[in-house]
Design a protein around this motif. Structure first.
Motif, PDB file in Angstrom:
ATOM      1  N   THR A 100      77.125  40.276  14.105  1.00 35.64           N
ATOM      2  CA  THR A 100      77.406  41.533  13.272  1.00 35.64           C
ATOM      3  C   THR A 100      77.997  42.475  13.654  1.00 35.64           C
ATOM      4  O   THR A 100      78.668  43.453  13.211  1.00 35.64           O
ATOM      5  CB  THR A 100      75.984  42.651  14.361  1.00 35.64           C
ATOM      6  OG1 THR A 100      74.867  42.072  13.953  1.00 35.64           O
ATOM      7  CG2 THR A 100      75.751  44.483  13.768  1.00 35.64           C
TER       8      THR A 100
ATOM      9  N   PHE B 245      78.242  46.568   8.990  1.00 38.38           N
ATOM     10  CA  PHE B 245      77.106  46.598   7.952  1.00 38.38           C
ATOM     11  C   PHE B 245      78.097  46.007   6.090  1.00 38.38           C
ATOM     12  O   PHE B 245      77.557  46.675   5.353  1.00 38.38           O
ATOM     13  CB  PHE B 245      76.610  47.738   7.977  1.00 38.38           C
ATOM     14  CG  PHE B 245      75.665  47.784   8.432  1.00 38.38           C
ATOM     15  CD1 PHE B 245      75.798  47.108   9.898  1.00 38.38           C
ATOM     16  CD2 PHE B 245      74.450  48.758   8.754  1.00 38.38           C
ATOM     17  CE1 PHE B 245      75.030  46.811  10.580  1.00 38.38           C
ATOM     18  CE2 PHE B 245      73.609  48.413   9.386  1.00 38.38           C
ATOM     19  CZ  PHE B 245      73.455  48.152  10.877  1.00 38.38           C
TER      20      PHE B 245
ATOM     21  N   PRO C  58      73.521  44.816   6.400  1.00 35.36           N
ATOM     22  CA  PRO C  58      73.495  44.169   8.162  1.00 35.36           C
ATOM     23  C   PRO C  58      73.944  42.668   7.845  1.00 35.36           C
ATOM     24  O   PRO C  58      72.952  42.252   6.435  1.00 35.36           O
ATOM     25  CB  PRO C  58      72.555  45.238   8.405  1.00 35.36           C
ATOM     26  CG  PRO C  58      71.800  45.840   7.353  1.00 35.36           C
ATOM     27  CD  PRO C  58      72.498  45.567   6.212  1.00 35.36           C
TER      28      PRO C  58
ATOM     29  N   VAL D 259      70.260  41.112  12.399  1.00 44.83           N
ATOM     30  CA  VAL D 259      70.723  42.262  13.065  1.00 44.83           C
ATOM     31  C   VAL D 259      69.675  42.762  13.913  1.00 44.83           C
ATOM     32  O   VAL D 259      68.252  42.514  13.546  1.00 44.83           O
ATOM     33  CB  VAL D 259      71.057  43.528  12.074  1.00 44.83           C
ATOM     34  CG1 VAL D 259      69.970  44.468  11.534  1.00 44.83           C
ATOM     35  CG2 VAL D 259      72.205  44.494  12.660  1.00 44.83           C
TER      36      VAL D 259
END
Length: 388
Positions: A21, A34, A357, A361
Protein backbone atom coordinates in the motif's frame (compact mmCIF):
# COMPACT_ATOMS: atom_id res chain seq x y z
CA UNK A 1 14.61 22.44 -19.01
CA UNK A 2 12.83 19.11 -19.41
CA UNK A 3 13.17 17.15 -22.63
CA UNK A 4 9.64 15.78 -22.15
CA UNK A 5 6.45 17.03 -23.75
CA UNK A 6 4.52 18.64 -20.85
CA UNK A 7 1.46 16.42 -21.34
CA UNK A 8 1.00 15.79 -17.60
CA UNK A 9 0.38 18.21 -14.73
CA UNK A 10 2.93 16.45 -12.60
CA UNK A 11 2.84 16.45 -8.81
CA UNK A 12 5.84 17.44 -6.72
CA UNK A 13 6.38 13.78 -5.72
CA UNK A 14 8.99 11.62 -7.45
CA UNK A 15 8.18 7.99 -6.76
CA UNK A 16 11.28 5.92 -6.05
CA UNK A 17 10.04 2.74 -4.36
CA UNK A 18 6.76 0.95 -3.73
CA UNK A 19 5.80 -1.80 -1.32
CA UNK A 20 2.21 -2.95 -0.94
CA UNK A 21 0.00 0.00 0.00
CA UNK A 22 2.99 2.31 0.48
CA UNK A 23 4.90 4.50 -1.95
CA UNK A 24 8.20 6.18 -1.09
CA UNK A 25 9.52 9.33 -2.74
CA UNK A 26 13.06 10.39 -3.60
CA UNK A 27 13.56 11.72 -0.09
CA UNK A 28 12.36 8.53 1.60
CA UNK A 29 9.00 9.97 2.62
CA UNK A 30 6.31 7.31 2.98
CA UNK A 31 2.82 7.73 1.53
CA UNK A 32 -0.34 5.68 1.86
CA UNK A 33 -1.00 5.18 -1.83
CA UNK A 34 -4.70 5.28 -2.71
CA UNK A 35 -3.83 5.97 -6.34
CA UNK A 36 -1.97 2.74 -7.11
CA UNK A 37 -1.01 3.87 -10.59
CA UNK A 38 -4.66 4.88 -11.23
CA UNK A 39 -6.33 1.55 -10.35
CA UNK A 40 -3.42 -0.45 -11.77
CA UNK A 41 -1.61 -2.10 -8.85
CA UNK A 42 -4.69 -3.87 -7.50
CA UNK A 43 -2.47 -6.14 -5.39
CA UNK A 44 -0.27 -3.26 -4.24
CA UNK A 45 3.21 -2.33 -5.35
CA UNK A 46 5.73 -5.11 -6.04
CA UNK A 47 3.44 -7.97 -5.01
CA UNK A 48 5.77 -10.86 -4.09
CA UNK A 49 4.16 -13.54 -6.26
CA UNK A 50 3.82 -11.34 -9.35
CA UNK A 51 7.36 -10.05 -8.91
CA UNK A 52 8.79 -13.54 -8.53
CA UNK A 53 7.21 -15.04 -11.64
CA UNK A 54 8.05 -12.03 -13.83
CA UNK A 55 11.69 -12.19 -12.68
CA UNK A 56 11.75 -15.86 -13.60
CA UNK A 57 10.22 -15.19 -17.02
CA UNK A 58 12.86 -12.49 -17.68
CA UNK A 59 15.49 -15.23 -17.71
CA UNK A 60 13.46 -17.40 -20.09
CA UNK A 61 11.80 -15.37 -22.87
CA UNK A 62 10.66 -11.77 -23.17
CA UNK A 63 9.17 -11.65 -26.63
CA UNK A 64 8.54 -14.01 -29.51
CA UNK A 65 5.84 -12.44 -31.75
CA UNK A 66 2.25 -13.59 -32.17
CA UNK A 67 3.33 -15.66 -35.16
CA UNK A 68 4.32 -18.25 -32.56
CA UNK A 69 2.14 -20.25 -30.19
CA UNK A 70 2.20 -18.66 -26.71
CA UNK A 71 0.79 -21.10 -24.17
CA UNK A 72 0.40 -18.50 -21.43
CA UNK A 73 -1.98 -16.55 -23.69
CA UNK A 74 -4.21 -19.61 -23.80
CA UNK A 75 -3.99 -19.99 -20.02
CA UNK A 76 -4.86 -16.36 -19.27
CA UNK A 77 -7.63 -16.32 -21.87
CA UNK A 78 -9.14 -19.45 -20.32
CA UNK A 79 -9.26 -17.88 -16.86
CA UNK A 80 -10.81 -14.68 -18.20
CA UNK A 81 -13.56 -16.39 -20.18
CA UNK A 82 -14.32 -18.84 -17.37
CA UNK A 83 -14.93 -15.87 -15.07
CA UNK A 84 -16.98 -13.80 -17.52
CA UNK A 85 -19.74 -14.13 -20.13
CA UNK A 86 -17.13 -14.01 -22.91
CA UNK A 87 -15.77 -16.87 -25.00
CA UNK A 88 -12.52 -15.57 -26.47
CA UNK A 89 -9.81 -12.97 -25.87
CA UNK A 90 -7.49 -10.66 -27.79
CA UNK A 91 -4.44 -9.32 -25.95
CA UNK A 92 -2.91 -5.87 -26.38
CA UNK A 93 -0.96 -3.40 -24.26
CA UNK A 94 -3.39 -0.85 -22.82
CA UNK A 95 -6.99 0.15 -22.22
CA UNK A 96 -7.03 2.44 -25.23
CA UNK A 97 -5.84 -0.43 -27.45
CA UNK A 98 -8.49 -2.73 -25.98
CA UNK A 99 -11.18 -0.14 -26.72
CA UNK A 100 -9.81 0.39 -30.24
CA UNK A 101 -10.14 -3.34 -30.82
CA UNK A 102 -13.69 -3.29 -29.45
CA UNK A 103 -14.71 -0.44 -31.75
CA UNK A 104 -13.20 -2.15 -34.78
CA UNK A 105 -14.83 -5.47 -33.96
CA UNK A 106 -18.26 -3.93 -33.37
CA UNK A 107 -18.20 -2.06 -36.67
CA UNK A 108 -16.93 -5.05 -38.63
CA UNK A 109 -19.34 -7.55 -37.08
CA UNK A 110 -22.44 -5.42 -37.60
CA UNK A 111 -21.55 -3.59 -40.80
CA UNK A 112 -22.72 -0.43 -39.03
CA UNK A 113 -20.72 2.59 -37.89
CA UNK A 114 -22.64 4.50 -35.23
CA UNK A 115 -21.67 3.88 -31.61
CA UNK A 116 -23.47 5.42 -28.64
CA UNK A 117 -21.36 6.26 -25.60
CA UNK A 118 -22.10 8.28 -22.48
CA UNK A 119 -21.45 11.86 -21.49
CA UNK A 120 -18.52 12.16 -19.04
CA UNK A 121 -17.19 8.78 -20.15
CA UNK A 122 -13.51 8.09 -20.71
CA UNK A 123 -12.27 5.44 -23.16
CA UNK A 124 -8.77 6.56 -24.13
CA UNK A 125 -6.74 9.11 -26.08
CA UNK A 126 -6.22 7.54 -29.50
CA UNK A 127 -8.35 9.15 -32.18
CA UNK A 128 -11.10 6.53 -32.03
CA UNK A 129 -11.16 6.20 -28.24
CA UNK A 130 -10.88 9.98 -27.80
CA UNK A 131 -13.89 10.30 -30.10
CA UNK A 132 -15.72 7.69 -28.03
CA UNK A 133 -15.00 9.67 -24.87
CA UNK A 134 -17.90 11.92 -23.91
CA UNK A 135 -15.83 14.85 -22.63
CA UNK A 136 -15.30 18.01 -24.65
CA UNK A 137 -12.01 18.81 -22.89
CA UNK A 138 -10.51 15.59 -24.32
CA UNK A 139 -11.59 16.57 -27.86
CA UNK A 140 -10.45 20.19 -27.89
CA UNK A 141 -7.79 21.19 -30.38
CA UNK A 142 -7.52 18.00 -32.43
CA UNK A 143 -9.77 18.86 -35.34
CA UNK A 144 -12.43 16.55 -36.77
CA UNK A 145 -12.99 13.45 -34.64
CA UNK A 146 -13.74 9.93 -35.82
CA UNK A 147 -17.33 10.15 -37.01
CA UNK A 148 -20.44 8.33 -35.82
CA UNK A 149 -19.98 8.62 -32.04
CA UNK A 150 -22.91 10.17 -30.17
CA UNK A 151 -23.35 10.69 -26.44
CA UNK A 152 -26.18 10.25 -23.94
CA UNK A 153 -26.27 11.09 -20.22
CA UNK A 154 -25.68 8.24 -17.77
CA UNK A 155 -28.90 6.84 -16.27
CA UNK A 156 -31.14 8.72 -18.73
CA UNK A 157 -32.75 5.89 -20.68
CA UNK A 158 -35.06 8.17 -22.67
CA UNK A 159 -32.12 10.18 -24.00
CA UNK A 160 -30.46 6.92 -24.98
CA UNK A 161 -33.56 5.73 -26.84
CA UNK A 162 -33.63 8.93 -28.89
CA UNK A 163 -30.17 8.14 -30.29
CA UNK A 164 -30.99 4.62 -31.43
CA UNK A 165 -31.60 4.11 -35.14
CA UNK A 166 -30.80 1.50 -37.78
CA UNK A 167 -27.17 2.65 -38.04
CA UNK A 168 -26.21 1.85 -34.42
CA UNK A 169 -23.59 -0.88 -34.14
CA UNK A 170 -23.06 -0.76 -30.38
CA UNK A 171 -23.63 0.98 -27.09
CA UNK A 172 -20.40 1.42 -25.14
CA UNK A 173 -20.56 2.15 -21.41
CA UNK A 174 -18.70 2.13 -18.11
CA UNK A 175 -20.90 0.87 -15.28
CA UNK A 176 -18.91 3.18 -12.99
CA UNK A 177 -17.50 6.30 -14.61
CA UNK A 178 -14.11 6.60 -12.94
CA UNK A 179 -12.61 9.61 -14.71
CA UNK A 180 -16.08 11.10 -15.08
CA UNK A 181 -16.70 11.63 -11.38
CA UNK A 182 -17.18 8.11 -9.92
CA UNK A 183 -20.77 7.94 -11.10
CA UNK A 184 -22.49 4.58 -10.80
CA UNK A 185 -25.04 3.10 -13.20
CA UNK A 186 -28.52 2.58 -11.74
CA UNK A 187 -29.98 -0.93 -11.77
CA UNK A 188 -33.11 0.23 -13.60
CA UNK A 189 -30.93 1.73 -16.32
CA UNK A 190 -28.98 -1.52 -16.64
CA UNK A 191 -32.22 -3.47 -17.00
CA UNK A 192 -33.51 -1.24 -19.78
CA UNK A 193 -30.10 -1.21 -21.44
CA UNK A 194 -30.30 -4.99 -21.76
CA UNK A 195 -33.79 -4.79 -23.25
CA UNK A 196 -32.81 -2.10 -25.75
CA UNK A 197 -29.72 -3.89 -27.04
CA UNK A 198 -31.66 -7.12 -27.46
CA UNK A 199 -34.66 -5.43 -29.06
CA UNK A 200 -32.59 -3.53 -31.62
CA UNK A 201 -29.85 -6.17 -32.06
CA UNK A 202 -27.19 -3.75 -30.88
CA UNK A 203 -23.90 -4.94 -29.40
CA UNK A 204 -23.19 -4.02 -25.79
CA UNK A 205 -19.58 -3.05 -25.05
CA UNK A 206 -18.59 -2.58 -21.42
CA UNK A 207 -15.37 -0.75 -20.68
CA UNK A 208 -13.92 -2.44 -17.59
CA UNK A 209 -10.47 -0.87 -17.95
CA UNK A 210 -10.70 0.77 -14.51
CA UNK A 211 -13.44 -1.31 -12.90
CA UNK A 212 -12.30 -4.82 -13.83
CA UNK A 213 -10.10 -7.41 -12.11
CA UNK A 214 -11.65 -7.21 -8.64
CA UNK A 215 -11.77 -3.42 -8.26
CA UNK A 216 -15.50 -3.47 -7.40
CA UNK A 217 -15.41 -6.69 -5.32
CA UNK A 218 -16.27 -8.94 -8.26
CA UNK A 219 -14.22 -10.03 -11.25
CA UNK A 220 -16.00 -7.41 -13.37
CA UNK A 221 -18.28 -4.53 -12.42
CA UNK A 222 -21.00 -5.50 -14.94
CA UNK A 223 -21.67 -8.59 -12.83
CA UNK A 224 -23.24 -6.41 -10.11
CA UNK A 225 -25.98 -5.39 -12.53
CA UNK A 226 -26.86 -8.64 -14.29
CA UNK A 227 -25.56 -7.38 -17.63
CA UNK A 228 -24.29 -9.70 -20.37
CA UNK A 229 -21.99 -7.67 -22.64
CA UNK A 230 -20.98 -8.84 -26.09
CA UNK A 231 -17.56 -7.22 -25.65
CA UNK A 232 -15.55 -6.44 -22.49
CA UNK A 233 -12.38 -4.35 -22.42
CA UNK A 234 -9.66 -4.65 -19.75
CA UNK A 235 -6.25 -3.26 -18.82
CA UNK A 236 -5.01 -1.45 -15.68
CA UNK A 237 -5.34 -4.10 -12.93
CA UNK A 238 -4.73 -7.04 -15.25
CA UNK A 239 -0.93 -6.85 -14.96
CA UNK A 240 -0.56 -5.12 -11.55
CA UNK A 241 1.67 -2.55 -13.21
CA UNK A 242 2.97 -4.53 -16.16
CA UNK A 243 1.48 -3.08 -19.39
CA UNK A 244 -1.24 -5.42 -20.64
CA UNK A 245 -4.75 -5.03 -22.04
CA UNK A 246 -7.40 -7.40 -23.31
CA UNK A 247 -10.61 -7.39 -25.28
CA UNK A 248 -13.03 -10.23 -24.53
CA UNK A 249 -15.89 -11.18 -26.82
CA UNK A 250 -18.69 -13.67 -27.18
CA UNK A 251 -18.41 -16.60 -29.59
CA UNK A 252 -20.69 -15.05 -32.24
CA UNK A 253 -18.03 -12.36 -32.83
CA UNK A 254 -15.12 -14.73 -33.39
CA UNK A 255 -15.58 -15.05 -37.18
CA UNK A 256 -15.02 -11.29 -37.59
CA UNK A 257 -11.52 -11.25 -36.07
CA UNK A 258 -9.68 -13.77 -38.20
CA UNK A 259 -6.02 -13.78 -39.24
CA UNK A 260 -4.96 -10.39 -40.58
CA UNK A 261 -8.00 -8.47 -39.32
CA UNK A 262 -6.30 -7.07 -36.23
CA UNK A 263 -3.01 -7.43 -34.40
CA UNK A 264 -0.47 -6.16 -31.90
CA UNK A 265 3.31 -6.55 -31.98
CA UNK A 266 3.75 -6.65 -28.22
CA UNK A 267 0.24 -7.72 -27.17
CA UNK A 268 0.17 -10.91 -25.13
CA UNK A 269 3.95 -11.25 -24.88
CA UNK A 270 5.29 -13.83 -22.41
CA UNK A 271 6.19 -11.25 -19.76
CA UNK A 272 2.74 -9.67 -19.81
CA UNK A 273 0.98 -13.02 -19.72
CA UNK A 274 3.12 -14.20 -16.83
CA UNK A 275 2.16 -11.13 -14.81
CA UNK A 276 -1.53 -11.42 -15.75
CA UNK A 277 -1.72 -15.09 -14.86
CA UNK A 278 -0.24 -14.47 -11.41
CA UNK A 279 -2.63 -11.55 -10.81
CA UNK A 280 -5.71 -13.55 -11.77
CA UNK A 281 -4.67 -16.47 -9.57
CA UNK A 282 -4.58 -14.09 -6.60
CA UNK A 283 -7.70 -12.02 -7.30
CA UNK A 284 -10.24 -14.35 -8.92
CA UNK A 285 -11.37 -15.99 -5.70
CA UNK A 286 -14.76 -15.85 -4.00
CA UNK A 287 -13.28 -15.45 -0.52
CA UNK A 288 -11.14 -12.56 -1.72
CA UNK A 289 -14.17 -10.86 -3.31
CA UNK A 290 -16.00 -11.08 0.03
CA UNK A 291 -12.99 -9.61 1.81
CA UNK A 292 -12.81 -6.73 -0.68
CA UNK A 293 -16.52 -6.06 -0.29
CA UNK A 294 -16.34 -5.95 3.51
CA UNK A 295 -13.34 -3.65 3.52
CA UNK A 296 -14.77 -1.37 0.84
CA UNK A 297 -18.06 -1.04 2.71
CA UNK A 298 -16.12 -0.22 5.87
CA UNK A 299 -14.06 2.44 4.07
CA UNK A 300 -17.14 4.04 2.54
CA UNK A 301 -18.97 4.06 5.90
CA UNK A 302 -15.92 5.54 7.65
CA UNK A 303 -15.68 8.30 5.06
CA UNK A 304 -19.38 9.11 5.42
CA UNK A 305 -19.07 9.25 9.21
CA UNK A 306 -15.82 11.24 9.42
CA UNK A 307 -16.73 13.73 6.69
CA UNK A 308 -20.40 14.19 7.63
CA UNK A 309 -19.96 17.53 9.37
CA UNK A 310 -17.95 19.23 6.67
CA UNK A 311 -20.06 21.73 4.79
CA UNK A 312 -18.25 21.16 1.49
CA UNK A 313 -19.03 17.41 1.34
CA UNK A 314 -21.90 16.67 -1.00
CA UNK A 315 -21.78 12.86 -1.32
CA UNK A 316 -19.64 9.78 -0.79
CA UNK A 317 -20.36 7.22 -3.49
CA UNK A 318 -18.87 4.39 -5.51
CA UNK A 319 -18.70 0.64 -5.90
CA UNK A 320 -16.16 -1.55 -4.15
CA UNK A 321 -12.76 0.12 -3.97
CA UNK A 322 -13.64 2.76 -6.55
CA UNK A 323 -14.88 5.52 -4.24
CA UNK A 324 -15.60 9.17 -4.92
CA UNK A 325 -16.07 12.03 -2.46
CA UNK A 326 -17.93 14.87 -4.17
CA UNK A 327 -17.31 18.35 -2.82
CA UNK A 328 -19.03 21.67 -3.41
CA UNK A 329 -15.68 23.41 -3.89
CA UNK A 330 -12.52 22.68 -5.90
CA UNK A 331 -10.38 19.92 -4.44
CA UNK A 332 -6.90 20.81 -5.73
CA UNK A 333 -5.82 22.34 -2.40
CA UNK A 334 -7.15 19.31 -0.53
CA UNK A 335 -5.09 16.95 -2.68
CA UNK A 336 -1.96 18.99 -2.07
CA UNK A 337 -2.62 18.91 1.66
CA UNK A 338 -3.14 15.13 1.73
CA UNK A 339 0.17 14.69 -0.07
CA UNK A 340 1.87 16.85 2.54
CA UNK A 341 0.39 14.60 5.23
CA UNK A 342 1.37 11.35 3.49
CA UNK A 343 -1.75 10.27 1.59
CA UNK A 344 -2.06 10.01 -2.19
CA UNK A 345 -5.56 10.34 -3.69
CA UNK A 346 -6.80 11.42 -7.12
CA UNK A 347 -9.24 13.87 -8.67
CA UNK A 348 -12.14 12.67 -10.79
CA UNK A 349 -13.02 16.05 -12.21
CA UNK A 350 -12.53 19.39 -10.37
CA UNK A 351 -14.80 18.57 -7.40
CA UNK A 352 -14.51 14.81 -6.78
CA UNK A 353 -11.80 13.10 -4.71
CA UNK A 354 -11.19 9.56 -5.98
CA UNK A 355 -9.84 6.81 -3.72
CA UNK A 356 -8.33 3.68 -5.30
CA UNK A 357 -6.66 1.63 -2.57
CA UNK A 358 -5.08 -1.74 -3.33
CA UNK A 359 -7.54 -4.59 -2.89
CA UNK A 360 -5.45 -6.07 -0.06
CA UNK A 361 -5.25 -2.84 1.96
CA UNK A 362 -5.51 -3.28 5.73
CA UNK A 363 -8.17 -1.79 8.03
CA UNK A 364 -5.43 0.13 9.83
CA UNK A 365 -4.24 1.70 6.59
CA UNK A 366 -7.81 2.62 5.61
CA UNK A 367 -8.45 4.26 8.99
CA UNK A 368 -5.25 6.27 8.77
CA UNK A 369 -6.16 7.41 5.24
CA UNK A 370 -9.63 8.55 6.35
CA UNK A 371 -8.17 10.57 9.22
CA UNK A 372 -5.60 12.23 6.96
CA UNK A 373 -8.29 13.13 4.45
CA UNK A 374 -10.56 14.54 7.16
CA UNK A 375 -7.71 16.56 8.69
CA UNK A 376 -6.75 17.89 5.27
CA UNK A 377 -10.28 19.06 4.50
CA UNK A 378 -10.50 20.66 7.93
CA UNK A 379 -7.29 22.61 7.36
CA UNK A 380 -8.23 23.76 3.86
CA UNK A 381 -11.95 24.55 4.36
CA UNK A 382 -14.02 25.50 7.39
CA UNK A 383 -16.32 22.91 8.98
CA UNK A 384 -20.00 23.21 9.82
CA UNK A 385 -22.74 21.12 11.34
CA UNK A 386 -24.18 20.14 7.96
CA UNK A 387 -24.58 16.34 7.77
CA UNK A 388 -24.84 13.93 4.86
Amino acid sequence: MSSLFPTYAKWEVEAEKGQGTYLFDQNGKQYIDFVQGIAVSNLGHCHPKVTEVVKSQLDTLWHSSNLFQIEKQEEVAKVLVENSVADCAFFCNSGAEANEAAIKLARKATGKHKIITLQNSFHGRTFATMSATGQEKIHTGFGPLVSSFVYAPLNDIEALKELIDDDVAAIMVEVVQGEGGVRVMEQSYANELTQLTQQHQILLIIDEVQTGIGRTALAFAYQHFGLSPDIITLAKGLGNGFPVGAMLGKAHLKPYFQAGSHGSTFGGNPLAMTAAKAVLEEIFDEDFYNEIKEKANDLKASLQKELANFSIIKEVRGLGFLIGVECTKPIDKILRKTREKGLLVLPAGPNVIRLLPPLNVTYEQMNEAVHILADSIKEVYETSSVSL
